[in-house]
Scaffold this active site. Structure first.
Site, short mmCIF file in Angstrom:
data_model
loop_
_atom_site.label_atom_id
_atom_site.label_comp_id
_atom_site.label_asym_id
_atom_site.label_seq_id
_atom_site.Cartn_x
_atom_site.Cartn_y
_atom_site.Cartn_z
N SER A 128 0.80 -1.22 0.00
CA SER A 128 0.00 0.00 0.00
C SER A 128 0.84 1.27 0.00
CB SER A 128 -0.95 0.03 1.20
OG SER A 128 -0.26 0.37 2.38
N LYS A 165 1.42 4.78 7.24
CA LYS A 165 0.61 5.58 6.33
C LYS A 165 1.08 7.04 6.36
CE LYS A 165 -2.24 2.13 5.52
NZ LYS A 165 -2.24 1.44 4.20
#
Length: 206
Positions: A128, A165
Site C-alpha cells: 500500500s 501511512k
C-alpha cells in the site's frame, strides 16, 4: 558528505532499481549504450555516471534523478560509529495485522542517522506504500514520537494493528492515506489511533 558517500548512495540505489526491474547488468549496459564494465563500476561505487548518463538512468528506471542520490541503504562501512536498534515485528503496509511490541532482532545502524531521540525499526509488509517507494521487506527506521506534521509518513497503532501511512488531520479526524490507489484512506478519531513514530529512513531489502 564526501564523494565516497555520494558514490555509495548512488550504487545502492542503482542496484536496488536494477533488481526491481529484473534486469541484469548487461541489460542495463545495452539499454544505456555503455559497456558492462562501466555498469559494474557504478554498482560497486567505483565511479559516478556523468550528467547525461544519470538522466538516461532516471528514464530507464522511471524515477526522478534526485531519487538516485537519496540515501537509502548506504553500505555501513562508510560510517564510523554504529548502534544496535531493535527490529520490532513487521508493520503492515496493507491490511495491518501485526502488533509492534514483538522484537525480531537488532540492526546495526549508523549513529549519524539518528540525531537524537529514540529509534527502532519496523519491517514493511504489503504494497500500500509503493508510491513512496516502500516495498515488502524494507526496514523502516522509525523515530519514536506521538505527533507528526500533516503529510508525514508515520507508524500508527489502531488497536493491536500497526500501519504505516501518510498522516493528515481534518479537525478531530485522523486520515491515514496509502501511497497506492488500490487502498482507500482510513478515517478514525484520534482516540482510536496512536501515532508511535515518524518514518526517518528506508533501508532497502535487495
Amino acid at each position: 558528505m564526501t564523494e565516497t558517500d555520494v558514490k555509495a548512495i548512488f550504487s545502492a540505489n542503482f542496484k536496488r532499481l536494477r533488481v526491481e526491474k529484473k534486469m541484469e547488468q548487461k541489460d542495463v549496459a545495452d539499454a544505456l549504450g555503455v559497456s558492462s564494465s562501466i555498469v559494474s563500476d557504478w554498482e560497486k561505487g567505483n565511479k559516478m555516471p556523468r550528467a547525461g548518463a544519470l538522466q538516461k538512468i532516471s528514464v530507464l528506471f522511471n524515477v526522478p534523478q534526485h531519487e538516485l542520490l537519496i540515501e537509502r541503504g548506504v553500505p555501513y562501512s562508510t560510517f564510523k560509529e554504529m548502534i544496535n536498534l531493535p527490529v520490532v515485528g513487521r508493520i503492515s503496509c496493507g491490511n495491518g495485522s501485526i502488533a509492534y511490541e514483538e522484537i525480531e532482532g537488532y540492526e546495526s545502524t549508523p549513529k549519524e542517522w539518528l540525531h537524537g531521540g529514540d529509534h527502532f525499526y519496523l519491517r514493511a509488509k504489503g504494497d500500500s506504500m509503493t508510491g513512496a517507494r516502500i516495498f515488502e521487506g524494507d526496514l523502516l527506521l522509525i523515530r519514536k514520537q506521538g505527533e507528526v506534521e500533516n503529510g508525514e509518513i508515520a507508524a500508527v497503532l489502531i488497536g493491536d494493528e500497526a500501519y504505516l501511512k501518510r498522516v493528515y488531520r481534518n479537525g478531530e479526524t485522523l486520515i491515514l492515506q496509502s501511497e497506492n490507489p488500490n487502498y482507500p484512506p482510513i478515517f478514525c478519531p484520534p482516540a482510536e489511533a496512536k501515532i508511535i513514530g515518524r518514518l526517518k529512513k528506508i533501508v532497502v531489502e535487495v
